[in-house]
Enzyme design. Sequence first.
Site, PDB file in Angstrom:
ATOM      1  N   SER A 260     -88.669  46.667  38.629  1.00 38.19           N
ATOM      2  CA  SER A 260     -88.351  46.011  37.365  1.00 38.19           C
ATOM      3  C   SER A 260     -89.348  44.881  37.076  1.00 38.19           C
ATOM      4  O   SER A 260     -90.534  45.140  36.950  1.00 38.19           O
ATOM      5  CB  SER A 260     -86.890  45.515  37.421  1.00 38.19           C
ATOM      6  OG  SER A 260     -86.403  45.234  36.149  1.00 38.19           O
TER       7      SER A 260
ATOM      8  N   ASP B  19     -84.173  55.887  32.838  1.00 33.38           N
ATOM      9  CA  ASP B  19     -84.234  54.426  32.693  1.00 33.38           C
ATOM     10  C   ASP B  19     -84.337  54.077  31.208  1.00 33.38           C
ATOM     11  O   ASP B  19     -85.262  54.495  30.525  1.00 33.38           O
ATOM     12  CB  ASP B  19     -85.462  53.898  33.461  1.00 33.38           C
ATOM     13  CG  ASP B  19     -85.473  52.378  33.611  1.00 33.38           C
ATOM     14  OD1 ASP B  19     -84.918  51.690  32.741  1.00 33.38           O
ATOM     15  OD2 ASP B  19     -86.043  51.902  34.607  1.00 33.38           O
TER      16      ASP B  19
ATOM     17  N   HIS C  63     -81.895  52.624  35.236  1.00 32.51           N
ATOM     18  CA  HIS C  63     -82.768  51.591  35.796  1.00 32.51           C
ATOM     19  C   HIS C  63     -82.458  51.354  37.274  1.00 32.51           C
ATOM     20  O   HIS C  63     -83.336  51.026  38.056  1.00 32.51           O
ATOM     21  CB  HIS C  63     -82.598  50.298  34.993  1.00 32.51           C
ATOM     22  CG  HIS C  63     -83.573  49.224  35.350  1.00 32.51           C
ATOM     23  ND1 HIS C  63     -84.938  49.432  35.320  1.00 32.51           N
ATOM     24  CD2 HIS C  63     -83.397  47.945  35.763  1.00 32.51           C
ATOM     25  CE1 HIS C  63     -85.560  48.318  35.700  1.00 32.51           C
ATOM     26  NE2 HIS C  63     -84.639  47.403  35.971  1.00 32.51           N
TER      27      HIS C  63
END
Length: 340
Positions: A130, A286, A315
Site C-alpha cells: 500500500s 483491489d 486491497h
Amino acid sequence: MSVDYKLYDLGDFRLQRGATLRGAKLAYKTFGTLSPAKDNAIVYPTWYSGQHPDNEWLIGKGMALDPDKYFIVIPNMLGNGLSSSPSNTPEPYNASRFPQITAYDNVRAQHQLVTEHFGITKLPLVTGWSMGALQTFHWGAMYPDMVERIAPFCGSAKCSRHNFVFLEGVKAALTADAAFNNGWYGDKKPEKGLRAMARVYAGWGFSQAFYRQELDLKALGYSSLEDFLVAFWEGFFLPKDANNLLTMLWTWQNGDISDNELYNGDFRKALGAIKAKAYVMPGRTDLYFPPEDSEFEVAHMPNAKLIVFESVWGHFAGGPGTSPVDVKFLDEKLKELLNS
C-alpha cells in the site's frame, strides 16, 4: 512502558514543501544482523496508519524476509504516531499545524538512517504494501544505483485520480465531526468522525466478491456484517489520532515518484529510471490500486514484471497477514525475486 523500537535523530529536517521539522525523529525496528560486508539489508516501510508491528507478519524463519539471512529495517512513516507526527511534535508544529509530508520526505529520511547510521550502500530489496509500496517505488526512483530489487505490492508509484477521490470521502467523514474542531480537539478525540471514516473505508478495503462470499463471517469469524463494521473497522481506526491520519492521507494523495527536482513531474522518466529488478504485485480485486495502473508502470520500467494476486480479498490480499493463501503467494514471489 517498554518500547520495541529505536528513534533515529534526523536533526533539523527540511521538508519538500518548505517547512523544517526541528529535532525530527524516525522510529524504526530491525530484525536480524547486518553482515560484515553490510550487503544483506532489506528496507520494509510501513503503510497508511500502520506501525512497525503491523509489518511483522511477513518476517520469520524460513520466510523470504528471514532474520537469519537478512537485516530487515522497518522504518515508521512520518506522521504515524511513532516517528515525528502531529501527536508527538511540540508547539508550534503540533496538531493541525504539523507540516505537509511527502513520500519523497519519508524516503529521504529513511535513506539518511540506512546510509549514515548503518553505513549501508547497497540494498538487495525494498518492499512494502500500500503506502509502503509507494515508498518502495520512491526508493527505486530516487536511489536507482543503491536498490537492487523492489517488490511493491498492492500500491502505486503515483496516487491515481480515482484514489484521490476515494480519500476525499475518507477525509470529509473524519473532519465533519464537530469535535474535530479543525484539528484542535485536544484530549477529546473526534470519535464520530473516526467511526464514520471507518465505515467509508470498509467499502474499499475489501472487494465486492469478498462481501458477496461473506468472508467477513466465514473466513474472519465475525458474527454479522454489523459486527464486522464495528469490531474490525471502527476498532481499527478509533485508537488512532485524527491529525496523524490526515497527515498520512495527504502524503498518500500527493504520492508521485516524479514530483521532485530529479524528474520535474515527468512520470514516465521517473519509472524509466528505476534500474532495480522489480516485481510489481497488484491485487486483481483491489479497489484502490487496480492492475491497470500497475500495467502502465511496468510497461515504462526497464526491468519489471507484473505479478497479480488472483484474490477476492481486495486491497487486503497484500496486508497485514489477513489472507493466508495470499501471504504464501507473496512470500514465494519474494523468495523468487531475492534468489534471482
